[in-house]
Design a protein around this motif. Structure first.
Motif, short mmCIF file in Angstrom:
data_model
loop_
_atom_site.label_atom_id
_atom_site.label_comp_id
_atom_site.label_asym_id
_atom_site.label_seq_id
_atom_site.Cartn_x
_atom_site.Cartn_y
_atom_site.Cartn_z
N GLU A 99 -2.08 5.29 0.65
CA GLU A 99 -2.11 5.29 -0.81
C GLU A 99 -3.53 5.48 -1.33
O GLU A 99 -3.76 6.19 -2.32
N THR A 158 4.56 5.10 -1.49
CA THR A 158 3.60 6.20 -1.37
C THR A 158 4.25 7.52 -1.76
O THR A 158 3.56 8.44 -2.24
N THR A 172 3.91 9.18 -5.46
CA THR A 172 2.83 10.09 -5.83
C THR A 172 3.27 11.53 -5.68
O THR A 172 2.97 12.39 -6.51
N SER A 212 0.04 -1.72 -4.13
CA SER A 212 1.37 -1.48 -3.61
C SER A 212 2.21 -2.73 -3.78
O SER A 212 1.69 -3.83 -3.78
#
Length: 236
Positions: free
Chosen positions: A75, A134, A137, A234
């Motif tokens: 990330e 992740t 994104t 996260s």
């Protein structure tokens, strides 16, 4: 070895915690599951075996932290990729960032997806959310590609999965040394991504321009291991 040990509350050293995670992952990658013991990890870290239990509660807790740390580093790597007015080039750079993160952290990459049962650890739904997080994104980037008219109107989540599956497969072959000369990983990546971009509706001329733009950006934006200070939180 897998039993949780209760310890008294104390101030924990984040540097020691990070070192234990890296050392455990490296020992696993270099010597296999038999190397994953509190004694070996503590010896490498120059600390006592109690440090493992102080920071993680159990060996299983340490393995879980290895998984979480692997996705946290990914990330942070994604966060280095600039959001520009060429979302297709951004997508290409994100894939390159994924590859670079895997190579820089291959010791963690080996356990991120739960391929091995270690110290009694097995992935939970919460653990898997680190990996899914992740992907958001890439979903966002695919959505921007659709809104820009570069991709046909389709499900951005499905497109993101296609990109992830293709890149993940290449990374496994790249790390394992299975690519056949004279084909190299960069050439494979560009060829696969080019086909995927055309497959989701982009036109050849635009794809070529975006791929050229992404190659100019890759090494400038994608660092080996960004500092955690810029990490995107996260879910835990």
């Amino acid at each position: 070895m897998c039993n949780t040990v209760k310890v008294s509350p104390r101030k924990l050293d984040p540097e020691t915690r990070a070192a234990l995670v890296d050392i455990a992952a490296r020992l696993l990658a270099e010597h296999g599951a038999e190397a994953l013991s509190t004694r070996k990890i503590a010896a490498e870290a120059g600390t006592s075996t109690m440090a493992v239990y102080t920071h993680f509660g159990s060996m299983s807790g340490l393995v879980r932290e290895m998984v979480h740390e692997g996705f946290s580093r990914l990330e942070r790597q994604f966060a280095q990729v600039r959001r520009t007015d060429d979302p297709v080039a951004d997508m290409a750079v994100l894939g390159y960032a994924y590859r670079q993160n895997a190579k820089a952290n291959s010791h963690l990459y080996a356990v991120m997806f739960g391929g091995q049962s270690l110290a009694g650890f097995s992935l939970t739904e919460s653990d898997r959310q680190f990996g899914r997080y992740t992907l958001l994104t890439v979903v966002d980037c695919a959505t921007r590609c659709i809104e820009a008219g570069r991709f046909r109107r389709d499900d951005p989540i499905l497109i993101a999965h296609e990109m992830w599956i293709a890149t993940h497969g290449l990374v496994n072959l790249e790390l394992g040394g299975y690519l056949i000369d004279p084909v190299d990983a960069d050439r494979c990546y560009d060829t696969i991504l080019n086909s995927l971009l055309l497959g989701v509706g982009d036109d050849p001329r635009s794809v070529s321009a975006s791929m050229t733009a992404s190659r100019k950006r890759r090494r400038r934006e994608v660092e080996a291991d960004p500092e955690p200070a810029e990490a995107v939180a996260s879910p835990r």
